[in-house]
Design a protein around this motif. Structure first.
Motif, PDB file in Angstrom:
ATOM      1  N   PHE A   1     -12.977   1.862   3.755  1.00 39.18           N
ATOM      2  CA  PHE A   1     -12.345   1.506   2.461  1.00 39.18           C
ATOM      3  C   PHE A   1     -11.723  -0.037   2.422  1.00 39.18           C
ATOM      4  CE2 PHE A   1      -8.511   2.897   4.810  1.00 39.18           C
ATOM      5  CZ  PHE A   1      -7.643   2.355   4.096  1.00 39.18           C
ATOM      6  N   SER A   2     -11.465  -0.520   1.266  1.00 40.75           N
ATOM      7  CA  SER A   2     -10.617  -1.742   0.959  1.00 40.75           C
ATOM      8  C   SER A   2      -9.767  -1.673  -0.225  1.00 40.75           C
ATOM      9  CB  SER A   2     -11.552  -2.953   0.766  1.00 40.75           C
ATOM     10  OG  SER A   2     -10.915  -4.206   0.332  1.00 40.75           O
ATOM     11  N   VAL A   3      -8.468  -1.839   0.082  1.00 40.63           N
ATOM     12  CA  VAL A   3      -7.613  -1.542  -1.057  1.00 40.63           C
ATOM     13  C   VAL A   3      -6.601  -2.725  -0.971  1.00 40.63           C
ATOM     14  CG1 VAL A   3      -5.795  -0.317   0.490  1.00 40.63           C
ATOM     15  CG2 VAL A   3      -5.845   0.043  -1.987  1.00 40.63           C
ATOM     16  N   ALA A   4      -6.189  -3.128  -2.284  1.00 42.09           N
ATOM     17  CA  ALA A   4      -5.242  -4.376  -2.488  1.00 42.09           C
ATOM     18  C   ALA A   4      -4.871  -4.366  -3.882  1.00 42.09           C
ATOM     19  CB  ALA A   4      -6.230  -5.572  -2.454  1.00 42.09           C
ATOM     20  N   PRO A   5      -3.657  -4.828  -4.073  1.00 45.38           N
ATOM     21  CA  PRO A   5      -3.063  -4.982  -5.484  1.00 45.38           C
ATOM     22  C   PRO A   5      -3.967  -6.239  -6.183  1.00 45.38           C
ATOM     23  CG  PRO A   5      -1.815  -6.163  -3.836  1.00 45.38           C
ATOM     24  CD  PRO A   5      -2.782  -5.454  -3.155  1.00 45.38           C
ATOM     25  N   VAL A   6      -3.967  -5.937  -7.724  1.00 44.66           N
ATOM     26  CA  VAL A   6      -4.563  -6.936  -8.395  1.00 44.66           C
ATOM     27  C   VAL A   6      -3.466  -7.533  -9.266  1.00 44.66           C
ATOM     28  CG1 VAL A   6      -6.313  -7.131 -10.521  1.00 44.66           C
ATOM     29  CG2 VAL A   6      -6.568  -5.303  -8.689  1.00 44.66           C
ATOM     30  N   GLY A   7      -3.824  -8.774  -9.081  1.00 48.90           N
ATOM     31  CA  GLY A   7      -2.787  -9.852  -9.727  1.00 48.90           C
ATOM     32  C   GLY A   7      -2.917 -11.090  -8.982  1.00 48.90           C
ATOM     33  N   PRO A   8      -1.862 -12.066  -9.371  1.00 57.68           N
ATOM     34  CA  PRO A   8      -2.032 -13.313  -8.956  1.00 57.68           C
ATOM     35  C   PRO A   8      -1.380 -13.565  -7.727  1.00 57.68           C
ATOM     36  CG  PRO A   8      -0.157 -13.205 -10.359  1.00 57.68           C
ATOM     37  CD  PRO A   8      -0.948 -11.719 -10.590  1.00 57.68           C
ATOM     38  N   GLN A   9      -0.838 -12.543  -6.999  1.00 56.83           N
ATOM     39  CA  GLN A   9      -0.147 -12.926  -5.535  1.00 56.83           C
ATOM     40  C   GLN A   9      -0.993 -12.852  -4.630  1.00 56.83           C
ATOM     41  OE1 GLN A   9       0.189 -10.227  -7.503  1.00 56.83           O
ATOM     42  NE2 GLN A   9      -0.809  -8.667  -6.100  1.00 56.83           N
ATOM     43  N   HIS A  10      -0.710 -13.466  -3.447  1.00 53.68           N
ATOM     44  CA  HIS A  10      -1.533 -13.128  -2.180  1.00 53.68           C
ATOM     45  C   HIS A  10      -1.145 -11.697  -1.855  1.00 53.68           C
ATOM     46  CE1 HIS A  10      -3.233 -14.353   1.645  1.00 53.68           C
ATOM     47  NE2 HIS A  10      -2.145 -13.833   2.261  1.00 53.68           N
ATOM     48  N   VAL A  11      -2.392 -11.401  -1.659  1.00 55.44           N
ATOM     49  CA  VAL A  11      -2.527  -9.810  -1.048  1.00 55.44           C
ATOM     50  C   VAL A  11      -2.063  -9.295   0.546  1.00 55.44           C
ATOM     51  CG1 VAL A  11      -3.941  -9.220  -2.945  1.00 55.44           C
ATOM     52  CG2 VAL A  11      -4.915  -9.582  -0.710  1.00 55.44           C
ATOM     53  N   GLY A  12      -2.263 -10.545   1.216  1.00 51.79           N
ATOM     54  CA  GLY A  12      -2.167 -10.215   2.784  1.00 51.79           C
ATOM     55  C   GLY A  12      -1.142  -9.231   3.213  1.00 51.79           C
ATOM     56  N   ASP A  13       0.185  -9.427   2.486  1.00 54.50           N
ATOM     57  CA  ASP A  13       1.292  -8.528   3.027  1.00 54.50           C
ATOM     58  C   ASP A  13       0.967  -6.906   2.702  1.00 54.50           C
ATOM     59  OD1 ASP A  13       2.732 -10.587   4.054  1.00 54.50           O
ATOM     60  OD2 ASP A  13       3.919 -10.891   2.273  1.00 54.50           O
ATOM     61  N   ALA A  14       0.428  -6.988   1.500  1.00 57.91           N
ATOM     62  CA  ALA A  14       0.304  -5.431   0.968  1.00 57.91           C
ATOM     63  C   ALA A  14      -0.874  -4.844   2.159  1.00 57.91           C
ATOM     64  CB  ALA A  14      -0.333  -5.558  -0.319  1.00 57.91           C
ATOM     65  N   VAL A  15      -1.756  -5.759   2.365  1.00 62.69           N
ATOM     66  CA  VAL A  15      -3.115  -5.152   3.299  1.00 62.69           C
ATOM     67  C   VAL A  15      -2.344  -4.836   4.519  1.00 62.69           C
ATOM     68  CG1 VAL A  15      -5.247  -5.769   4.223  1.00 62.69           C
ATOM     69  CG2 VAL A  15      -4.748  -6.356   1.893  1.00 62.69           C
ATOM     70  N   ALA A  16      -1.656  -5.727   5.066  1.00 64.01           N
ATOM     71  CA  ALA A  16      -1.075  -5.464   6.264  1.00 64.01           C
ATOM     72  C   ALA A  16      -0.124  -4.182   6.351  1.00 64.01           C
ATOM     73  CB  ALA A  16      -0.260  -6.617   6.843  1.00 64.01           C
ATOM     74  N   GLU A  17       0.601  -3.928   5.473  1.00 62.95           N
ATOM     75  CA  GLU A  17       1.418  -2.815   5.310  1.00 62.95           C
ATOM     76  C   GLU A  17       0.508  -1.395   5.036  1.00 62.95           C
ATOM     77  OE1 GLU A  17       4.856  -1.572   2.820  1.00 62.95           O
ATOM     78  OE2 GLU A  17       4.917  -3.925   2.315  1.00 62.95           O
ATOM     79  N   CYS A  18      -0.802  -1.656   4.608  1.00 66.48           N
ATOM     80  CA  CYS A  18      -1.786  -0.612   4.349  1.00 66.48           C
ATOM     81  C   CYS A  18      -2.422  -0.386   5.640  1.00 66.48           C
ATOM     82  CB  CYS A  18      -2.812  -0.900   3.429  1.00 66.48           C
ATOM     83  SG  CYS A  18      -2.298  -0.723   1.838  1.00 66.48           S
ATOM     84  N   VAL A  19      -2.601  -1.134   6.518  1.00 64.24           N
ATOM     85  CA  VAL A  19      -3.301  -1.260   7.814  1.00 64.24           C
ATOM     86  C   VAL A  19      -2.367  -0.476   8.699  1.00 64.24           C
ATOM     87  CG1 VAL A  19      -4.200  -2.445  10.005  1.00 64.24           C
ATOM     88  CG2 VAL A  19      -4.972  -2.958   7.694  1.00 64.24           C
ATOM     89  N   ARG A  20      -0.799  -0.627   8.676  1.00 68.79           N
ATOM     90  CA  ARG A  20       0.137  -0.296   9.415  1.00 68.79           C
ATOM     91  C   ARG A  20      -0.006   1.385   9.057  1.00 68.79           C
ATOM     92  NH1 ARG A  20       4.291  -3.135   8.062  1.00 68.79           N
ATOM     93  NH2 ARG A  20       3.912  -4.618   9.983  1.00 68.79           N
TER      94      ARG A  20
END
Length: 101
Positions: free
Chosen positions: A5-24
Motif C-alpha cells: 500500500f501507499s498512503v498520503a495526504p492530498v494537498g499542496p504540502q510536502h507529504v514526506g513527514d506524513a509518510v514517515a509517520e505512517c511507516v513508523r
C-alpha cells in the motif's frame, strides 16, 4: 495475507513527514513489513492489517483534507508461511542467481 500500500495526504504540502509517520505506525505494529520507494508491504491477518491502514489514514488526515490510499492485496488462505514476504523475495533472488532452479 500480504498487502502492498501507499498512503498520503492530498494537498499542496510536502507529504514526506506524513509518510514517515505512517511507516513508523507500520513498524510499531510488529507485523512483518518492508518499505521501498513506492509502497510499504505488510503481512498479517486482515483485521491486523486493516487496523494499521486505519491508523495510517488517521495520520494523513492531520496533514490534509483528503487522503489517497492505493492497495494491492495477496490473499492466499491456508498458505501458511511458505508465501510470506521473505519467502517470495528469497525465491526471486534464488532464481536470479540460478536461472535453472
Amino acid at each position: 495475507m500480504i498487502v502492498a500500500f501507499s498512503v498520503a495526504p492530498v494537498g499542496p504540502q510536502h507529504v514526506g513527514d506524513a509518510v514517515a509517520e505512517c511507516v513508523r505506525v507500520v513498524r510499531e505494529s510488529g507485523l512483518p513489513n518492508e518499505t521501498n520507494a513506492m509502497f510499504t508491504n505488510i503481512e498479517g491477518e486482515w483485521d491486523e492489517i486493516q487496523a494499521v491502514l486505519k491508523q495510517c489514514i488517521d495520520v494523513c488526515e492531520r496533514y490534509g483534507p483528503r487522503v489517497s490510499l492505493v492497495m494491492k492485496l495477496d490473499h492466499h488462505p491456508g498458505a501458511g508461511h511458505e508465501h510470506s514476504l521473505a519467502y517470495k523475495k528469497d525465491r526471486v533472488e534464488r532464481a536470479l542467481q540460478d536461472p535453472t532452479a
